[in-house]
Design a protein around this motif. Sequence first.
Motif, short mmCIF file in Angstrom:
data_model
loop_
_atom_site.label_atom_id
_atom_site.label_comp_id
_atom_site.label_asym_id
_atom_site.label_seq_id
_atom_site.Cartn_x
_atom_site.Cartn_y
_atom_site.Cartn_z
N GLU A 58 0.83 -1.22 0.00
CA GLU A 58 0.00 0.00 0.00
C GLU A 58 0.86 1.26 0.00
OE1 GLU A 58 -3.89 1.80 2.32
OE2 GLU A 58 -3.48 -0.35 2.27
N ASP A 262 -1.10 7.85 10.23
CA ASP A 262 -1.37 7.08 9.00
C ASP A 262 -0.80 5.68 9.10
OD1 ASP A 262 -2.64 9.27 7.98
OD2 ASP A 262 -1.02 9.87 6.63
N GLU A 265 -2.96 3.59 11.52
CA GLU A 265 -4.22 3.22 10.87
C GLU A 265 -3.99 2.13 9.82
OE1 GLU A 265 -7.85 5.37 8.34
OE2 GLU A 265 -6.48 6.59 9.56
N ARG A 269 -5.66 -1.73 9.94
CA ARG A 269 -6.49 -2.28 8.85
C ARG A 269 -5.93 -3.60 8.34
NH1 ARG A 269 -6.45 0.36 4.45
NH2 ARG A 269 -5.41 2.33 4.88
N SER A 366 -17.71 0.15 11.13
CA SER A 366 -16.91 -0.61 10.16
C SER A 366 -15.47 -0.73 10.65
CB SER A 366 -16.92 0.08 8.80
OG SER A 366 -16.22 1.31 8.87
N ASP A 368 -12.90 0.22 8.92
CA ASP A 368 -12.22 1.48 8.60
C ASP A 368 -12.48 2.53 9.67
OD1 ASP A 368 -11.02 0.55 6.32
OD2 ASP A 368 -12.51 1.37 4.94
N ASP A 369 -13.73 2.61 10.14
CA ASP A 369 -14.05 3.57 11.20
C ASP A 369 -13.24 3.26 12.46
OD1 ASP A 369 -15.87 4.79 9.54
OD2 ASP A 369 -17.63 3.83 10.42
N ALA A 371 -10.34 1.67 12.64
CA ALA A 371 -8.92 1.96 12.42
C ALA A 371 -8.64 3.45 12.56
CB ALA A 371 -8.49 1.47 11.04
N THR A 372 -9.53 4.27 12.03
CA THR A 372 -9.38 5.73 12.16
C THR A 372 -9.46 6.15 13.61
OG1 THR A 372 -10.33 6.06 9.96
CG2 THR A 372 -10.31 7.95 11.43
#
Length: 388
Positions: A58, A262, A265, A269, A366, A368-369, A371-372
Motif C-alpha cells: 500500500e 497514518d 491506521e 487495517r 466498520s 475502517d471507522d 482503524a481511524t
Amino acid sequence: MHTPARFLDLHILHPVTAANLNRDEDNDPKTISYGNAIRAYVSPQAWKRPIRLNVEQELGEHAARTRMVPPLVARKLQEAQWPEDLAAFASAQIVHSAKKGGLKHNAKEGYRTQAMLYLPKDVIDDLVALCQKHRPELEEALAARTPRKKKIDAVLPAKDLAAHLTRRTASINLFGRMFAELPAGHVEAAVQMAPAFSVHQSDPQPDFFTAVEDLPQDGDAGSAHLQTAFLTTSVFYRFATINITDLHHNLGPGAPTKTVNDLVELFVRHFILSMPGGKKTSTAPHTLPDLVHYAVRDSRSISYGAAFEQPVKAAPQGGYTAPARQALADYAATISRLLGPRHLVAHGHTGTTTKPVKDLGTHHESFDDLATACAAAAATAPTPAGRP
C-alpha cells in the motif's frame, strides 16, 4: 515528570473454516496445549509476514530479508558490463568495508552474509551506484592483489556503506530489525504480536484425498496419488500491540504526527484483514473477524489471552463465536475493574453484530471507522505519571 509510554492493544476473534494456515515439520496444522486442551495455533511470524507485505504494497515501499546482497550487487555490476572479477571484488567490499573486521560472510558463496539483512529493496541499486562511484579505487585495489594475499583490504567508505545498510522503511520502523553487527542499524520493534490460538479445543481432522490420472493406461486403477491431509476449524484469538512511543522514536523527532497516525491506521487495517497463505489454494480460508476490540492505554499493554485458558464451550445451538465474544467482554470488564480508568485512554469495537457489546467501549460501524478511531486515540497526549 515521567510520561508513560502509550500502547494500542488490538484483540480479534476470528472464525476460520477448515484450513491449515501454519504447518509444522510434517505439514500438519500447528497445535499447542493450553488449559489442558489442544488448540489450533498460528505463529506470529506466519501472520506478521502478510501484514508487512500488505503494508509495504500500500505504501509502495518494499523491504526484503536476504543474505544475498553481495551476490545481487555483483550480478547488477556484470549486467552493467563490469568484468566478472571486478564485479566479484566490488561485491566482496560490501562485507569487508562495512565496518572494521567486516561483516560475517561466506566467501565461497559469493560473499553472502551469514545473517539475514532486513533492508529496503532499493538499497541494492544504491550499493551498485556506490561501487560505480568508486570504480577507479576498486580497479586499483584489484590490480594490486597477489595470489598469495587472501585478506581483502577495505576500499569502499565504511560510513557510506553503513548508511545504506542501516536505512529504514516504514515497515522496519513498525516491526523492528535485529542488526547486531552494525548496532546503528538495530531498530526496536514498535509492534509486538502474539501467537494466534483457538479459544476452544481444536484437534486436527483428517482429509483423505486422491488425484485422478487423466490419461490412464490399460490396467491402471485410476488414482495416481493418495494422501491424507489434516485441517483444523477454529475461532482464533489474535492479539497485537503497538508501542506508540517507540514508533515515534523509530520514525525520528522530525516525523509529522500525521505520518504516525497514518502508519498506525494502516497497520490496524491490515492486522484485521490479512491472512496467512498456508494451503490457501486448497482451502480458501478467507474469512473475516467476528469481533475487533481495541484499547489505548498508558503505562503497559494487556493481552486478553487468559480469558480463554478455560476452553470455550459451544453454544447449545452450536458454534463457538458467540460464547467467545461473551468471554472476551467479561474478561475486559474484569480488567477494567482491576485497573480502573486511570490509564485507559479509549476503547472500542466493531464486528458482525450490529448491537454494541457491553464493556468493550464505543461501537464503530466498520473496520475502517475503527482503524481511524484507533489512530486518533493513540495520538492524544499522554498523561504524566502521578496525575489522574
